[in-house]
Design a protein around this motif. Structure first.
Motif, PDB file in Angstrom:
ATOM      1  N   THR A   1      11.649  43.962  36.935  1.00 47.33           N
ATOM      2  CA  THR A   1      12.070  44.358  35.987  1.00 47.33           C
ATOM      3  C   THR A   1      13.614  44.122  35.243  1.00 47.33           C
ATOM      4  N   ASN A   2      14.104  44.381  36.015  1.00 48.74           N
ATOM      5  CA  ASN A   2      15.969  44.721  36.721  1.00 48.74           C
ATOM      6  C   ASN A   2      16.878  43.624  35.295  1.00 48.74           C
ATOM      7  N   SER A   3      17.378  43.911  34.642  1.00 47.69           N
ATOM      8  CA  SER A   3      17.824  43.566  34.559  1.00 47.69           C
ATOM      9  C   SER A   3      19.373  43.717  34.218  1.00 47.69           C
ATOM     10  N   THR A   4      20.328  43.022  33.415  1.00 49.33           N
ATOM     11  CA  THR A   4      21.994  43.154  33.668  1.00 49.33           C
ATOM     12  C   THR A   4      22.843  42.421  32.871  1.00 49.33           C
ATOM     13  N   VAL A   5      23.176  42.911  32.315  1.00 47.25           N
ATOM     14  CA  VAL A   5      24.580  42.837  31.011  1.00 47.25           C
ATOM     15  C   VAL A   5      25.824  42.381  30.799  1.00 47.25           C
ATOM     16  N   MET A   6      26.346  42.161  31.544  1.00 46.72           N
ATOM     17  CA  MET A   6      27.697  41.960  31.733  1.00 46.72           C
ATOM     18  C   MET A   6      28.650  41.661  30.725  1.00 46.72           C
ATOM     19  N   ASN A   7      29.254  42.367  29.752  1.00 42.79           N
ATOM     20  CA  ASN A   7      30.267  41.194  29.223  1.00 42.79           C
ATOM     21  C   ASN A   7      32.075  41.657  29.213  1.00 42.79           C
ATOM     22  N   TYR A   8      32.237  40.433  29.486  1.00 40.43           N
ATOM     23  CA  TYR A   8      33.613  40.557  29.687  1.00 40.43           C
ATOM     24  C   TYR A   8      34.773  40.073  28.790  1.00 40.43           C
TER      25      TYR A   8
ATOM     26  N   LYS B   1      39.361  43.502  34.952  1.00 35.02           N
ATOM     27  CA  LYS B   1      39.308  42.546  35.721  1.00 35.02           C
ATOM     28  C   LYS B   1      40.639  41.843  36.039  1.00 35.02           C
ATOM     29  N   ASN B   2      41.319  41.454  36.870  1.00 38.74           N
ATOM     30  CA  ASN B   2      42.389  40.590  37.705  1.00 38.74           C
ATOM     31  C   ASN B   2      41.669  39.368  38.858  1.00 38.74           C
ATOM     32  N   THR B   3      41.641  38.172  37.801  1.00 33.79           N
ATOM     33  CA  THR B   3      41.304  36.901  38.498  1.00 33.79           C
ATOM     34  C   THR B   3      42.366  36.549  38.674  1.00 33.79           C
ATOM     35  N   SER B   4      43.156  36.163  39.492  1.00 38.17           N
ATOM     36  CA  SER B   4      43.778  35.557  39.854  1.00 38.17           C
ATOM     37  C   SER B   4      45.116  35.695  39.260  1.00 38.17           C
ATOM     38  N   GLY B   5      45.327  36.684  38.478  1.00 36.39           N
ATOM     39  CA  GLY B   5      46.910  37.331  37.699  1.00 36.39           C
ATOM     40  C   GLY B   5      46.039  36.760  35.759  1.00 36.39           C
ATOM     41  N   ILE B   6      44.913  36.404  35.904  1.00 35.71           N
ATOM     42  CA  ILE B   6      44.230  36.345  34.228  1.00 35.71           C
ATOM     43  C   ILE B   6      43.597  38.103  34.489  1.00 35.71           C
ATOM     44  N   ILE B   7      43.716  38.636  33.577  1.00 37.90           N
ATOM     45  CA  ILE B   7      43.216  40.060  33.497  1.00 37.90           C
ATOM     46  C   ILE B   7      42.190  39.712  32.251  1.00 37.90           C
ATOM     47  N   GLY B   8      41.102  40.970  32.129  1.00 36.37           N
ATOM     48  CA  GLY B   8      40.342  41.567  31.343  1.00 36.37           C
ATOM     49  C   GLY B   8      39.445  42.634  31.012  1.00 36.37           C
ATOM     50  N   LEU B   9      38.281  42.753  30.759  1.00 37.08           N
ATOM     51  CA  LEU B   9      37.872  44.150  30.686  1.00 37.08           C
ATOM     52  C   LEU B   9      36.087  43.556  30.316  1.00 37.08           C
ATOM     53  N   THR B  10      34.991  44.432  31.677  1.00 38.73           N
ATOM     54  CA  THR B  10      34.213  44.475  30.809  1.00 38.73           C
ATOM     55  C   THR B  10      33.269  45.644  31.196  1.00 38.73           C
ATOM     56  N   VAL B  11      32.339  45.309  30.780  1.00 35.60           N
ATOM     57  CA  VAL B  11      31.176  46.414  29.968  1.00 35.60           C
ATOM     58  C   VAL B  11      29.935  45.697  30.483  1.00 35.60           C
TER      59      VAL B  11
ATOM     60  N   GLU C   1      36.190  40.434  11.676  1.00 29.11           N
ATOM     61  CA  GLU C   1      36.651  39.335  11.634  1.00 29.11           C
ATOM     62  C   GLU C   1      37.537  38.599  11.837  1.00 29.11           C
ATOM     63  N   GLY C   2      38.684  37.567  12.343  1.00 28.67           N
ATOM     64  CA  GLY C   2      39.224  37.483  12.400  1.00 28.67           C
ATOM     65  C   GLY C   2      39.894  37.521  13.499  1.00 28.67           C
ATOM     66  N   ASN C   3      39.773  38.059  14.625  1.00 27.83           N
ATOM     67  CA  ASN C   3      40.620  38.666  15.873  1.00 27.83           C
ATOM     68  C   ASN C   3      40.275  37.567  16.284  1.00 27.83           C
ATOM     69  N   LEU C   4      41.368  37.416  18.173  1.00 28.71           N
ATOM     70  CA  LEU C   4      41.735  36.034  18.297  1.00 28.71           C
ATOM     71  C   LEU C   4      40.344  36.883  20.031  1.00 28.71           C
ATOM     72  N   ARG C   5      39.074  37.474  19.975  1.00 28.21           N
ATOM     73  CA  ARG C   5      39.031  37.753  20.906  1.00 28.21           C
ATOM     74  C   ARG C   5      38.257  36.750  22.086  1.00 28.21           C
ATOM     75  N   LYS C   6      38.181  37.082  23.003  1.00 29.56           N
ATOM     76  CA  LYS C   6      36.960  36.392  24.065  1.00 29.56           C
ATOM     77  C   LYS C   6      35.975  36.563  24.377  1.00 29.56           C
ATOM     78  N   LYS C   7      35.209  36.447  24.343  1.00 29.50           N
ATOM     79  CA  LYS C   7      33.927  37.199  24.578  1.00 29.50           C
ATOM     80  C   LYS C   7      32.875  36.239  26.028  1.00 29.50           C
ATOM     81  N   LEU C   8      32.417  37.305  26.925  1.00 29.74           N
ATOM     82  CA  LEU C   8      31.616  35.876  27.700  1.00 29.74           C
ATOM     83  C   LEU C   8      30.502  36.785  27.844  1.00 29.74           C
ATOM     84  N   SER C   9      29.573  36.923  27.891  1.00 31.63           N
ATOM     85  CA  SER C   9      28.545  37.613  28.357  1.00 31.63           C
ATOM     86  C   SER C   9      27.680  37.382  29.162  1.00 31.63           C
ATOM     87  N   VAL C  10      27.524  37.654  30.210  1.00 30.90           N
ATOM     88  CA  VAL C  10      26.476  36.588  30.942  1.00 30.90           C
ATOM     89  C   VAL C  10      24.764  38.328  31.529  1.00 30.90           C
TER      90      VAL C  10
END
Length: 386
Positions: free
Chosen positions: A97-104, A148-158, A261-270
């Motif tokens: 039953t376990n689920s995980t949502v990681m929004n990057y 998150k720091n991926t080879s110098g490309i930074i981001g934030l996760t929830v 609206e109009g922002n430049l965010r780049k979101k990836l939800s895994v």
């Protein structure tokens, strides 16, 4: 895996090991000894002469040629589109039953100033994230924000780990968005005194002495591994933090995580989906592990033009009754391609979400699909945070 240009899952490694022969291993060892790139670091009670003698000993034992600069690995990081992207996969474990949502949320290449700004933003978000999503909403047993720091490309996760018997991943994603709205209000209303408290706490952490020689050695060797060689990084980070003000942190939040609206965010939800009554789109039985283990990695260099028909073509192992050229997945959500920049490879589509409601379409992604997902994204040249 989705962010790194060259990466392999444990599934792929396991499949490869099944066919690995002794002669393959010995050939690799011979090639490795014949030509390699060596960098070293000596830390502790050694003189310069002793350190150089140690290096000479290693070189004499290996007796190898230097690896040409052109053969050194070139790292690239997936550049997400300015949009909200989703990759949803079914749990490997039937009945779990376990689920995980990681929004990057990807920021991009960073210097020290932007790095510490995001680091401070994460420090400010940590407590409210847990309090709202875990304590008040009671979404799951594990809830946290992280940088998150991926080879110098930074981001934030929830990240939220929940149970499909109680909440769907769609609802969890919506609750994370609600939290971000509340976080935006908190930052806009934050007093200078509260901000200074957060900033001073982070500065105090960076000014702490290393607890052991090993900790110091690991920290310094990271500079060699990343080829940044900034051995006084902590001092420089403290300098940038002391100059940082609240407006810069608020601005970064709104541009990176903001929902207006109009922002430049780049979101990836895994989203890894468990089995439960709240997930009506998930089939009763999970895809068997053997089907995943038979999947083969996709060479990104072969993926240009892969999905011009807005579908992902199946691998031979994922649908045995179809040829590898038959589209079998749901339509992809697409956006305009990003403009190519210097040292950037560009592919044809941007992101996808498998829709189980579409008749005749698979409601899960295979490992190959995840590789193909990256084929539609630009690649950041690796960045050095200096």
């Amino acid at each position: 895996m989705l962010l790194e240009n060259k990466s392999w899952t444990k599934v792929h490694k396991r499949a490869f090991l099944a066919n690995l022969r002794k002669v393959d291993l010995m050939n690799f060892v011979s090639e490795f000894k014949r030509m390699s790139h060596i960098e070293g670091y000596v830390h502790g009670n050694y003189t310069v002469e002793e350190a150089l003698n140690m290096e000479l000993c290693v070189r004499n034992r290996l007796r190898n040629d230097a690896l040409p600069q052109a053969m050194l690995p070139v790292e690239r990081v997936t550049q997400l589109p300015v949009d909200d992207s989703v990759v949803r996969v079914k749990s490997f474990h039937e009945g779990d039953t376990n689920s995980t949502v990681m929004n990057y949320f990807q920021v991009g290449p960073a210097d020290i100033s932007k790095f510490v700004t995001l680091e401070l933003l994460n420090a400010i978000m940590e407590e409210p994230c847990f309090d709202i999503l875990r304590t008040k909403e009671q979404l799951g047993y594990s809830v946290f924000s992280d940088m998150k720091n991926t080879s110098g490309i930074i981001g934030l996760t929830v990240t939220v780990s929940t149970q499909a018997s109680k909440f769907s991943v769609k609802l969890v994603d919506e609750k994370i968005e609600e939290f971000l709205l509340e976080m935006a209000d908190r930052l806009d209303d934050m007093a200078a005194k509260e901000f200074n408290t957060h900033r001073d706490s982070l500065i105090a952490v960076k000014r702490c002495d290393d607890s052991s020689l090993q900790e110091a050695a690991d920290r310094l060797f990271t500079e060699i591994r990343d080829k940044t060689y900034l051995f006084d990084r902590l001092d420089k980070e403290v300098e940038e933090l002391e100059k940082l003000d609240l407006e810069e942190v608020v601005s970064l939040f709104h541009s990176t995580l903001g929902t207006t609206e109009g922002n430049l965010r780049k979101k990836l939800s895994v989203q890894v989906v468990g089995f439960g009554e709240k997930e009506t789109g998930v089939p009763v039985k999970a895809e068997t592990f053997s089907a995943f283990s038979q999947s083969t990695p996709v060479d990104l260099s072969l993926c240009q033009g892969l999905a011009t028909d807005c579908t992902v073509k199946s691998s031979p192992s994922s649908e045995s009754s179809n040829s590898s050229d038959t589209p079998v997945t749901a339509p992809l959500a697409t956006t305009a391609p990003l403009a190519a920049t210097e040292d950037t490879e560009l592919y044809d589509f941007t992101h996808l979400e498998i829709d189980p409601a579409v008749e005749g379409c698979r409601s899960f992604l295979t490992v190959d699909d995840l590789h193909k997902f990256k084929c539609g994204l630009s690649l950041h040249p690796v960045s050095k945070i200096l």
